[in-house]
Design a protein around this motif. Structure first.
Motif, PDB file in Angstrom:
ATOM      1  N   LEU A   1     -10.025  -6.431  -8.729  1.00 41.86           N
ATOM      2  CA  LEU A   1     -10.117  -6.268  -7.274  1.00 41.86           C
ATOM      3  C   LEU A   1     -11.447  -5.589  -6.926  1.00 41.86           C
ATOM      4  O   LEU A   1     -12.113  -5.948  -5.962  1.00 41.86           O
ATOM      5  CB  LEU A   1      -8.932  -5.436  -6.752  1.00 41.86           C
TER       6      LEU A   1
ATOM      7  N   SER B   1       0.139  -3.590  -0.781  1.00 46.31           N
ATOM      8  CA  SER B   1       0.064  -4.506  -1.915  1.00 46.31           C
ATOM      9  C   SER B   1       1.437  -4.773  -2.501  1.00 46.31           C
ATOM     10  O   SER B   1       2.381  -4.006  -2.305  1.00 46.31           O
ATOM     11  CB  SER B   1      -0.889  -4.008  -2.998  1.00 46.31           C
TER      12      SER B   1
ATOM     13  N   SER C   1      -6.291  -3.765 -10.052  1.00 44.93           N
ATOM     14  CA  SER C   1      -7.011  -2.990  -9.024  1.00 44.93           C
ATOM     15  C   SER C   1      -8.397  -2.581  -9.508  1.00 44.93           C
ATOM     16  O   SER C   1      -9.412  -2.926  -8.904  1.00 44.93           O
ATOM     17  CB  SER C   1      -6.258  -1.703  -8.706  1.00 44.93           C
TER      18      SER C   1
ATOM     19  N   ALA D   1      -9.562   0.537  -3.977  1.00 49.00           N
ATOM     20  CA  ALA D   1      -8.735   0.124  -5.122  1.00 49.00           C
ATOM     21  C   ALA D   1      -7.550   1.082  -5.288  1.00 49.00           C
ATOM     22  O   ALA D   1      -6.428   0.645  -5.586  1.00 49.00           O
ATOM     23  CB  ALA D   1      -9.577   0.095  -6.389  1.00 49.00           C
TER      24      ALA D   1
ATOM     25  N   THR E   1      -8.572 -13.687  -7.921  1.00 48.13           N
ATOM     26  CA  THR E   1      -8.790 -13.683  -9.364  1.00 48.13           C
ATOM     27  C   THR E   1      -7.802 -14.667  -9.973  1.00 48.13           C
ATOM     28  O   THR E   1      -6.612 -14.594  -9.676  1.00 48.13           O
ATOM     29  CB  THR E   1      -8.520 -12.290  -9.963  1.00 48.13           C
TER      30      THR E   1
ATOM     31  N   GLN F   1      -1.105  -8.928  -5.120  1.00 50.28           N
ATOM     32  CA  GLN F   1      -1.662  -9.345  -3.830  1.00 50.28           C
ATOM     33  C   GLN F   1      -1.930  -8.087  -2.999  1.00 50.28           C
ATOM     34  O   GLN F   1      -1.074  -7.207  -2.920  1.00 50.28           O
ATOM     35  CB  GLN F   1      -0.684 -10.255  -3.062  1.00 50.28           C
TER      36      GLN F   1
ATOM     37  N   ALA G   1      -4.799   0.380  -2.898  1.00 53.31           N
ATOM     38  CA  ALA G   1      -4.019  -0.772  -3.352  1.00 53.31           C
ATOM     39  C   ALA G   1      -3.049  -0.360  -4.461  1.00 53.31           C
ATOM     40  O   ALA G   1      -1.875  -0.751  -4.457  1.00 53.31           O
ATOM     41  CB  ALA G   1      -4.952  -1.869  -3.839  1.00 53.31           C
TER      42      ALA G   1
ATOM     43  N   TYR H   1      -6.754  -9.975  -0.984  1.00 54.91           N
ATOM     44  CA  TYR H   1      -7.046 -10.211  -2.398  1.00 54.91           C
ATOM     45  C   TYR H   1      -5.796 -10.782  -3.035  1.00 54.91           C
ATOM     46  O   TYR H   1      -4.692 -10.248  -2.843  1.00 54.91           O
ATOM     47  CB  TYR H   1      -7.436  -8.902  -3.087  1.00 54.91           C
TER      48      TYR H   1
ATOM     49  N   GLU I   1     -14.309  -8.032  -6.659  1.00 54.55           N
ATOM     50  CA  GLU I   1     -14.200  -8.897  -5.481  1.00 54.55           C
ATOM     51  C   GLU I   1     -14.481  -8.093  -4.212  1.00 54.55           C
ATOM     52  O   GLU I   1     -15.179  -8.548  -3.316  1.00 54.55           O
ATOM     53  CB  GLU I   1     -12.793  -9.517  -5.415  1.00 54.55           C
ATOM     54  N   TYR I   2     -13.912  -6.892  -4.167  1.00 54.12           N
ATOM     55  CA  TYR I   2     -14.129  -6.032  -3.002  1.00 54.12           C
ATOM     56  C   TYR I   2     -15.614  -5.691  -2.884  1.00 54.12           C
ATOM     57  O   TYR I   2     -16.199  -5.762  -1.802  1.00 54.12           O
ATOM     58  CB  TYR I   2     -13.298  -4.746  -3.101  1.00 54.12           C
TER      59      TYR I   2
END
Lengths: 504, 165
Positions: free
Chosen positions: A305, A326, A301, A481, A246, A344, A484, A358, A308-309
């Motif tokens: 995230l 993370s 998250s 998420a 991102t 991250q 993370a 990520y 993207e996940y």
């Protein structure tokens, strides 16, 4: 006579050269596609589901995302139509107004709305009556009833299905209440705010049997569907690393949303906003910029995230990772927020022999895209899909050596809007697609993915089919998420216990 | 003007014909390549337009009906102009049509200081680019017609230097 026809042989030469080139191109294309066995057709939408039964909706939450969802369903605030009309007059390439008018009618009506902020409630009331997609000069009157408390909306007899677009801390409770009332649920991502909520919510939704859709509209992106096919055909070879990212660089992108001037305790129901969370003094910042606080959401998250996940889960069926680590911090937006602006996340999938990475910052626009790295080829997924052979690939070794596959140009590309997958889309087209000048298409027509995602939910309600982002996919999204988030907040490596189905 | 052609040396005539055939080849192949690509459309190119006429080109791209007409005229314009110039058939008419097409291309993407395009350019251009040069090349072709000397026009309309003078 001779002089009159003297240049005809040039035409013959051109046609001969053209025929030769066509044959060579065709031969190369055939060779490559024989080897990789990806269909050269663009993905098509499934058969149409009859829309004869009208579905009656309720919507809870009409902030930025709630408005977008209502438009995806076909209902816009008249003021927005005015704005679009005005913009289209000055800039003919801005086709939002035209696109919206063309958007398919889903045969629904909006009968109930609920928002704790009066201004948002008034806006969504107007949108609910805007069946003909008109501007403010049409004097639209509300069609829906406003409910002060969402629990009353859920119980209303004239509502079959509910869209939830509230802050994250309300998602699980509301989704469960809607399902327990026997009504269908569309809930925005991130699905839940905590892991505990997630376990309970997945149980309730599954037992209820209602039609559930989680709001990852990326599920409708044509290039993701094609990417899934590429993975299924194992063109990339063993995949060891997936990198998703991102990058944003604006206050708005970092959730410093505008605070309405006229807003205050007189028109915001702070108690209902707070819900089951800890009591805090009234705060406009917390209300409008809730993503910055752990009380209401989980920052990067839950917001980004998860998108993207979910894209990678859609393409690769990743499921829940074995472990997550993370790190990050509040490095740029030092505005009193609690959630990191740089984040991250490393997810390990030892059984799949791969790492999912990520990487995010809210203070740089260096767009890095999504990359799936395999031993034989790597894939870049975005608006378009590009696959590059690896020059040390085992599988393609021979084809690279004999010149059929060139490693400095893509093995093939899929560009939305094109009717086929091709080894030789033009450079110009790739530039346009890469810069977002071409859009997500269905059967060659440009459409809004949010609209498609809502349409899929309604189609599934009518047909009894499964949605693409059902509760199982939602469970995987939320748990990943939360792993993370927990890792960041507790500064430790977090594991998934697949037997007890708990984060440890 | 046509009177002057009588005084062309052989090499002058050959070079004019080669120029005409080369420009025609360029047009014809560009048209063919677009014709056989079912996905080709001028949309992206039009949307990338800059400068004072950009609005006109953007509006061509945003209306699907107009866009399909633009695509059709562009493909068949290129093919017919290409054929005309290569074969020396309706040479002057082809030259005018070719100049109109090139004029559109140039005005939609003029290489002026301060204008950047998404389409990558293979060279460096300021005000003058290859489109403009090809435009002037066709202008030359128009004013030094060779179709009635070497070309099908000669069969249709006759050689002016034998019949008319």
């Amino acid at each position: 006579m001779l002089r009159g026809l003297a240049t005809v042989p040039f035409l013959g030469a051109l046609l001969l050269a053209w025929w030769n080139k066509r044959r060579k191109d065709h031969y190369l294309n055939e060779n490559i596609f024989n080897e990789i066995k990806v269909s050269t057709k663009a993905p098509e939408s499934g058969p149409a589901i009859p829309k004869d039964k009208k579905i009656r909706l309720g919507i809870i939450g009409f902030g930025i995302r709630g408005e977008q969802l209502m438009r995806g369903a076909g209902f816009a605030v008249p003021e927005v139509i005015d704005e679009w009309e005005k913009v289209a007059l000055n800039n003919s390439s801005d086709t939002r107004y035209e696109d919206f008018l063309r958007q398919e009618d889903l045969n629904i009506e909006v009968n109930g709305i609920c928002d704790v902020y009066d201004v948002h409630a008034e806006r969504v009331l107007l949108a609910s009556g805007n069946i003909d997609r008109k501007g403010s000069d049409a004097n639209i009157t509300p069609a829906a009833k406003r409910y002060r408390n969402y629990k009353d909306l859920i119980q209303a007899d004239d509502i079959d299905a509910v869209i939830i677009a509230t802050p994250d801390h309300w998602h699980a409770r509301m989704a469960m209440d809607v399902a327990l009332a026997g009504k269908h649920v569309y809930v925005e991502k991130g699905m839940t705010r905590t892991a505990e909520e997630t376990y309970e919510m997945a149980d309730v939704i599954k037992k209820s049997g209602v039609c559930f859709q989680l709001g990852h509209q990326g599920r409708q992106t044509a290039s993701y569907n094609k990417a899934r096919e590429v993975i299924r055909e194992n063109i990339l070879g063993p995949i060891t690393l997936i990198e998703v990212t991102t990058n944003r660089n604006s206050p708005n992108g970092a959730w410093q949303y505008e605070i309405d001037e006229g807003a205050g305790p007189h028109n915001i129901d702070w108690e209902q906003f707070t819900g089951y969370g800890p009591e805090r003094p009234f705060s406009l910042e917390r209300f409008f910029r809730w993503r910055c606080w752990w009380d209401y959401g989980t920052g990067l998250s839950g917001d980004l995230l998860t998108h993207e996940y979910d894209a990678m889960n859609q393409i690769l069926d990743l499921g829940i990772p074995h472990s997550v680590v993370s790190s990050g911090g509040i490095y740029f937006f030092k505005d009193g927020r609690e959630v990191p602006d740089t984040f991250q996340v490393t997810c390990e999938y030892p059984e799949r022999n791969l790492t999912f990475l990520y990487s995010a910052t809210l203070a740089s626009n260096q767009a890095r895209g999504k990359s799936i790295m395999g031993h034989d080829a790597n894939m870049e997924v975005g608006e378009m899909l590009t696959v590059w052979a690896d020059y040390e690939s085992t599988r393609f070794k021979e084809l690279i050596q004999n010149g059929t596959i060139k490693v400095d140009i893509p093995l093939f590309s899929f560009i939305p809007g094109r009717k086929k997958v091709d080894t030789m889309a033009t450079a110009t087209e790739k530039y346009f697609a890469g810069r977002g000048l071409l859009y997500t298409y269905r059967d060659g027509v440009r459409v809004d993915t949010t609209h498609l995602h809502i349409k899929e939910w309604l189609d599934c309600i009518r047909s009894g089919r499964q949605t693409s982002c059902n509760i199982d996919r939602g469970f995987e999204e939320a748990i990943t998420a939360h792993m993370a988030t927990i890792s960041y907040r507790e500064n430790r490596k977090v594991f998934w216990d697949p037997v007890n189905k708990r984060i440890v | 003007m046509t009177n002057g052609i009588k005084s062309y040396s052989n090499w002058q005539l050959v070079s004019l014909v080669i120029l005409r055939v080369a420009v025609g080849w360029n047009f014809f192949y560009e048209g063919l390549a677009k014709l056989i690509d079912p996905d080709w459309t001028a949309m992206g190119y039009l949307l990338d337009s800059k400068w004072i006429f950009a609005g006109i080109f953007h509006s061509m791209a945003s209306n699907p009906t107009i866009l399909s007409v633009v695509d059709f005229l562009n493909i068949w314009g290129l093919i017919l102009v290409g054929l005309g110039l290569m074969l020396g058939l309706f040479t002057r008419l082809s030259a005018i049509a070719g100049m109109i097409l090139l004029g559109f291309y140039y005005l939609s993407h003029p290489p002026l200081a301060g204008l950047g395009y998404i389409i990558p350019s293979e060279g460096n251009y300021l005000i003058v680019n290859k489109t403009l040069i090809e435009f002037f090349a066709i202008w030359v072709i128009y004013h030094f017609p060779s179709g009635r000397e070497i070309g099908i026009d000669r069969l249709f309309f006759g050689n002016p230097y034998r019949n008319n003078i």
